[in-house]
Enzyme design. Sequence first.
Site, PDB file in Angstrom:
ATOM      1  N   ASP A  12       0.868  -1.183   0.000  1.00 34.74           N
ATOM      2  CA  ASP A  12       0.000   0.000   0.000  1.00 34.74           C
ATOM      3  C   ASP A  12       0.898   1.224   0.000  1.00 34.74           C
ATOM      4  O   ASP A  12       2.105   1.125   0.259  1.00 34.74           O
ATOM      5  CB  ASP A  12      -0.892   0.004   1.251  1.00 34.74           C
ATOM      6  N   SER A  13       0.302   2.393  -0.255  1.00 37.90           N
ATOM      7  CA  SER A  13       1.071   3.630  -0.213  1.00 37.90           C
ATOM      8  C   SER A  13       1.538   3.937   1.215  1.00 37.90           C
ATOM      9  O   SER A  13       2.439   4.739   1.402  1.00 37.90           O
ATOM     10  CB  SER A  13       0.214   4.778  -0.742  1.00 37.90           C
ATOM     11  N   GLY A  45      -2.670   9.239  -3.799  1.00 39.63           N
ATOM     12  CA  GLY A  45      -3.961   9.686  -4.350  1.00 39.63           C
ATOM     13  C   GLY A  45      -3.948  11.032  -5.042  1.00 39.63           C
ATOM     14  O   GLY A  45      -4.876  11.366  -5.770  1.00 39.63           O
ATOM     15  N   CYS A  75      -3.788  -0.851  -2.162  1.00 39.57           N
ATOM     16  CA  CYS A  75      -4.070   0.572  -2.382  1.00 39.57           C
ATOM     17  C   CYS A  75      -5.024   0.741  -3.574  1.00 39.57           C
ATOM     18  O   CYS A  75      -4.741   0.237  -4.667  1.00 39.57           O
ATOM     19  CB  CYS A  75      -2.743   1.275  -2.660  1.00 39.57           C
ATOM     20  N   GLU A 154      -5.698   9.662   9.170  1.00 38.77           N
ATOM     21  CA  GLU A 154      -4.296   9.533   9.620  1.00 38.77           C
ATOM     22  C   GLU A 154      -4.095  10.247  10.957  1.00 38.77           C
ATOM     23  O   GLU A 154      -3.263   9.853  11.763  1.00 38.77           O
ATOM     24  CB  GLU A 154      -3.349  10.142   8.583  1.00 38.77           C
ATOM     25  N   CYS A 186     -11.306   3.503  -0.944  1.00 41.38           N
ATOM     26  CA  CYS A 186     -10.002   3.965  -0.449  1.00 41.38           C
ATOM     27  C   CYS A 186      -9.712   3.217   0.845  1.00 41.38           C
ATOM     28  O   CYS A 186     -10.624   2.966   1.643  1.00 41.38           O
ATOM     29  CB  CYS A 186     -10.061   5.466  -0.180  1.00 41.38           C
ATOM     30  N   HIS A 188      -8.538   4.024   3.561  1.00 43.57           N
ATOM     31  CA  HIS A 188      -8.794   4.708   4.832  1.00 43.57           C
ATOM     32  C   HIS A 188     -10.278   4.802   5.198  1.00 43.57           C
ATOM     33  O   HIS A 188     -10.609   4.998   6.356  1.00 43.57           O
ATOM     34  CB  HIS A 188      -8.243   6.127   4.780  1.00 43.57           C
TER      35      HIS A 188
HETATM   36  N1  DGL Z   1      -4.018   3.959  -0.096  1.00 40.08           N
HETATM   37  C1  DGL Z   1      -4.653   5.034  -0.833  1.00 40.08           C
HETATM   38  C2  DGL Z   1      -5.899   4.484  -1.545  1.00 40.08           C
HETATM   39  O1  DGL Z   1      -6.476   3.488  -1.163  1.00 40.08           O
HETATM   40  C3  DGL Z   1      -5.029   6.194   0.075  1.00 40.08           C
HETATM   41  C4  DGL Z   1      -3.841   6.989   0.568  1.00 40.08           C
HETATM   42  C5  DGL Z   1      -3.037   7.631  -0.554  1.00 40.08           C
HETATM   43  O2  DGL Z   1      -3.535   8.586  -1.182  1.00 40.08           O
HETATM   44  O3  DGL Z   1      -1.944   7.179  -0.787  1.00 40.08           O
HETATM   45  O4  DGL Z   1      -6.278   5.043  -2.546  1.00 40.08           O
END
Ligand code: DGL
Length: 269
Positions: A12-13, A45, A75, A154, A186, A188
């Site tokens: 993931d990011s 994102g 992600c 976050e 997403c 989050h």
């Molecule tokens: N993990 C990213 C997503 O699911 C969210 C956080 C980011 O923008 O890196 O799109």
Amino acid sequence: MNKKDRPIGVFDSGIGGLTVLKEIIKELPDEGTIYLGDTARVPYGIRSPETVIRYSFENTRFLSSRDIKILVVACNTASSVSLDAIKNSIPIPVIGVIEPGAKAAVRATRNKKIGIIGTEATIKSGSYTRAIKAIDKDVEVFGLSCPLFVPLVEEGWTEGDVVTMITKRYLEGIKDKCIDTLVLGCTHYPLLKKVISSVIGEDVRLIDSAVEVAQEIKATLEIAGLKREQEEMPLREFYVTDSPERFIKVGERFFGQKIEHIEKIAVGG
Ligand code: DGL
């Protein structure tokens, strides 16, 4: 190592993909996992597809070098723009989060009106719309980016007046579309489920891709005959590209359990 005993690789990011990892572990407790959070380069994102594709390849290269049996792109942004390219680059199964979420949404909708919320890059890519229309072309899809949700989560702000106000402001853009299903597109957003549901209305079905992805991984491992058969405790490793402290602090809230065996590494260059 026997192919069946190799771990599942997840990237993931940053921290958000832990919501996906959590569901994978719930569904497949006997499988080993290696998680890579690209915390030095989060957020994805707001970046261009070219940049996200480059980052995704670098993450894939790192995890491939750890001898994984399946790769999960947790992600949504990375899945939206780089999944096909990754699939063509490695000889193991690759699972993204878009298709499982799209399938679940099409299954859930009664009036064929589905909302998608995600990062700017995910919404702009049209990935969910394409995946949904490929299953049922008559479904109407309404995409909406909610860029403030990632930093809010976050920071640990998942309820309260400020979050409710921001959620109302964002979802105004979709409220008059009469959707009966909303995809949390997403990593989050599952942490904002409660407030999103209260704002959009409890009769709107929320789709959490993480749950769907875990089921897809299970099915893929079963079909490929790759389920782990060892008795001893499976491996759980974490890698980050920036200092582990914040990842551990915020991540344990996402993950719901202790984060151990964590190491900082470099993936780029
Ligand atoms: N993990 C990213 C997503 O699911 C969210 C956080 C980011 O923008 O890196 O799109």
